[in-house]
Design a protein around this motif. Structure first.
Motif, PDB file in Angstrom:
ATOM      1  N   LYS A 326       0.808  -1.218   0.000  1.00  0.00           N
ATOM      2  CA  LYS A 326       0.000   0.000   0.000  1.00  0.00           C
ATOM      3  C   LYS A 326       0.840   1.267   0.000  1.00  0.00           C
ATOM      4  O   LYS A 326       0.310   2.360  -0.233  1.00  0.00           O
ATOM      5  N   ALA A 327       2.152   1.161   0.247  1.00  0.00           N
ATOM      6  CA  ALA A 327       3.004   2.345   0.352  1.00  0.00           C
ATOM      7  C   ALA A 327       3.777   2.648  -0.924  1.00  0.00           C
ATOM      8  O   ALA A 327       4.480   3.656  -0.990  1.00  0.00           O
ATOM      9  N   LYS A 328       3.671   1.806  -1.951  1.00  0.00           N
ATOM     10  CA  LYS A 328       4.474   1.982  -3.154  1.00  0.00           C
ATOM     11  C   LYS A 328       3.594   2.013  -4.388  1.00  0.00           C
ATOM     12  O   LYS A 328       2.418   1.684  -4.355  1.00  0.00           O
ATOM     13  N   THR A 329       4.198   2.408  -5.483  1.00  0.00           N
ATOM     14  CA  THR A 329       3.556   2.368  -6.790  1.00  0.00           C
ATOM     15  C   THR A 329       4.420   1.544  -7.728  1.00  0.00           C
ATOM     16  O   THR A 329       5.611   1.818  -7.837  1.00  0.00           O
ATOM     17  N   PRO A 330       3.853   0.535  -8.400  1.00  0.00           N
ATOM     18  CA  PRO A 330       2.462   0.086  -8.314  1.00  0.00           C
ATOM     19  C   PRO A 330       2.154  -0.592  -6.972  1.00  0.00           C
ATOM     20  O   PRO A 330       3.048  -1.176  -6.348  1.00  0.00           O
ATOM     21  N   ARG A 331       0.894  -0.531  -6.578  1.00  0.00           N
ATOM     22  CA  ARG A 331       0.491  -1.094  -5.295  1.00  0.00           C
ATOM     23  C   ARG A 331       0.232  -2.600  -5.396  1.00  0.00           C
ATOM     24  O   ARG A 331       0.480  -3.333  -4.450  1.00  0.00           O
ATOM     25  N   PHE A 332      -0.277  -3.037  -6.531  1.00  0.00           N
ATOM     26  CA  PHE A 332      -0.792  -4.404  -6.642  1.00  0.00           C
ATOM     27  C   PHE A 332      -0.296  -5.042  -7.932  1.00  0.00           C
ATOM     28  O   PHE A 332      -0.315  -4.423  -8.988  1.00  0.00           O
ATOM     29  N   ARG A 333       0.177  -6.294  -7.806  1.00  0.00           N
ATOM     30  CA  ARG A 333       0.644  -7.051  -8.968  1.00  0.00           C
ATOM     31  C   ARG A 333       0.061  -8.458  -8.926  1.00  0.00           C
ATOM     32  O   ARG A 333      -0.159  -9.022  -7.848  1.00  0.00           O
ATOM     33  N   ILE A 334      -0.158  -9.017 -10.110  1.00  0.00           N
ATOM     34  CA  ILE A 334      -0.535 -10.420 -10.236  1.00  0.00           C
ATOM     35  C   ILE A 334       0.496 -11.112 -11.115  1.00  0.00           C
ATOM     36  O   ILE A 334       0.861 -10.595 -12.186  1.00  0.00           O
ATOM     37  N   PHE A 335       0.963 -12.265 -10.648  1.00  0.00           N
ATOM     38  CA  PHE A 335       1.948 -13.065 -11.375  1.00  0.00           C
ATOM     39  C   PHE A 335       1.386 -14.448 -11.685  1.00  0.00           C
ATOM     40  O   PHE A 335       0.516 -14.950 -10.975  1.00  0.00           O
ATOM     41  N   LYS A 336       1.924 -15.045 -12.720  1.00  0.00           N
ATOM     42  CA  LYS A 336       1.566 -16.410 -13.109  1.00  0.00           C
ATOM     43  C   LYS A 336       2.844 -17.207 -13.289  1.00  0.00           C
ATOM     44  O   LYS A 336       3.815 -16.713 -13.879  1.00  0.00           O
ATOM     45  N   GLU A 337       2.845 -18.425 -12.778  1.00  0.00           N
ATOM     46  CA  GLU A 337       4.009 -19.291 -12.960  1.00  0.00           C
ATOM     47  C   GLU A 337       4.262 -19.494 -14.439  1.00  0.00           C
ATOM     48  O   GLU A 337       3.374 -19.877 -15.204  1.00  0.00           O
ATOM     49  N   SER A 338       5.472 -19.215 -14.880  1.00  0.00           N
ATOM     50  CA  SER A 338       5.808 -19.287 -16.297  1.00  0.00           C
ATOM     51  C   SER A 338       6.047 -20.720 -16.724  1.00  0.00           C
ATOM     52  O   SER A 338       6.800 -21.461 -16.095  1.00  0.00           O
ATOM     53  N   GLN A 339       5.399 -21.121 -17.804  1.00  0.00           N
ATOM     54  CA  GLN A 339       5.610 -22.446 -18.377  1.00  0.00           C
ATOM     55  C   GLN A 339       6.697 -22.428 -19.459  1.00  0.00           C
ATOM     56  O   GLN A 339       7.141 -23.461 -19.918  1.00  0.00           O
TER      57      GLN A 339
END
Length: 351
Positions: A326-339
């Motif tokens: 909540k203190a940084k930008t970007p605040r939220f990330r989504i990752f996916k395990e790379s195949q």
């Protein structure tokens, strides 16, 4: 959005690949919803029923081409259950779509047939989304289990419990003789078992162990339910067979101690247990086929949020991960395990 890769730190032995890698799918400076109109968004901002600074992701589930998130229930979060696509051709991150619709959330908390506070999420093998709902003690609305059919986005079942509040997480146990959910509540000395076929739930006491986190082994033989204790670092297991047979007391078996208390756990299809702790900037792992030994699975430099991570498996067994600060930008990330990677992906991002 052009994806980039994030290398996961894995120390020691693991039943996952020795150098798993993540691809960043999305990142947000702030989270916004899909609104019926711009006027409705402006009104929500004005009356503070929507405040981007108050949107905090909690739980995650993935099915098909959709990601589902439950959000912390705040005055500035008009819907606590949302969906978004798993990919987008646009460079802008997608907006959050209230699920199954906005009117089941917005300004209706006093009605017990609405979603009051979405918590734990799971998707079963036939495409049903299971959701825990705290209910609302002020309006005498009991806690609920919602089951949605994701083929048509309609509500298939609402099961009302005999209590209110403290809902946390669940796992789904699909057997030849029926489907069960095992439910963890916050800091109580029991778990809840639910039978789908009977539409019945009951309490199973766990003497001496205040349950917080919960996970389940993937293999049918000697299937175990793993539970983490509230405010303590101990990890325990319970026989799933005893829960299926209707026991009302299960004596947890001690396994080992984590460095910190995990609020969220998951066992992947290889038998690796992942655990994330409140306020911590790392995720642990343990190969459940070996004696208990905690490994540092994933770590970032710093995260400022009590609930920094969540994770989920899709129907192909691919691991997805959320990361919030909540203190940084970007605040939220989504990752996916790379195949696509096998240990040769370039390091990038916050890892």
């Amino acid at each position: 959005m052009t994806p980039f890769y994030v290398a996961i730190f894995i120390l020691g032995l693991s039943s996952r690949a020795t150098a798993a890698n993540f691809t960043q799918v999305f990142e947000w400076k702030e989270l916004d919803y899909e609104w019926p109109s711009e006027a409705s968004r402006t009104k929500a901002l004005k009356d503070n029923t929507y405040n981007p600074a108050q949107i905090y992701p909690r739980y995650m589930a993935v099915h098909g081409t959709r990601i589902f998130l439950s959000l912390e229930k705040n005055d500035g979060a008009p819907a606590s259950l949302v969906s978004l696509p798993t990919s987008s051709a646009s460079s802008a991150p997608p907006k959050l779509t209230p699920f199954p619709s906005l009117d089941i959330h917005l300004n209706e908390s006093e009605k017990c047939d609405k979603i009051n506070r979405a918590e734990g999420l799971q998707v079963d093998s036939v495409g049903r989304l299971w959701l825990l709902d705290w209910g609302n003690s002020f309006f005498n609305c009991s806690a609920k289990l919602w089951i949605f059919n994701l083929n048509n986005n309609e509500t298939e079942l609402i099961h009302r419990f005999s209590f209110t509040g403290k809902m946390h997480d669940l796992v789904i146990d699909e057997t030849a003789n029926g489907t069960f959910a095992y439910i963890a509540r916050w800091s109580v000395v029991n778990i809840v078992v639910f039978s789908l076929e009977r539409n019945e739930s009951w309490i199973v006491e766990t003497p001496g162990v205040e349950v917080l986190s919960i996970a389940m082994s993937p293999k049918e033989e000697r299937k175990k339910l793993y539970i983490g204790q509230s405010s303590k670092e101990e990890l325990y297991s319970i026989s799933v067979a005893a829960l299926r047979n209707g026991t009302r007391t299960a004596n947890p078996e001690f396994i080992g101690k984590w460095t910190e208390t995990p609020f969220r756990m998951l066992v992947d299809n290889h038998g690796t247990l992942l655990a994330a702790s409140l306020w911590e900037n790392f995720i642990y792992s343990w190969n459940t086929s070996q004696p208990f030994k905690e490994q540092r699975f994933y770590e970032v430099a710093e995260l400022d949020y009590i609930w920094p991570f969540s994770f989920a498996l899709d129907q192909n067994g691919t691991l997805w991960l959320t990361e919030f600060d909540k203190a940084k930008t970007p605040r939220f990330r989504i990752f996916k395990e790379s195949q696509e990677c096998s240990g040769s992906c370039p390091k990038s991002g916050t890892a």
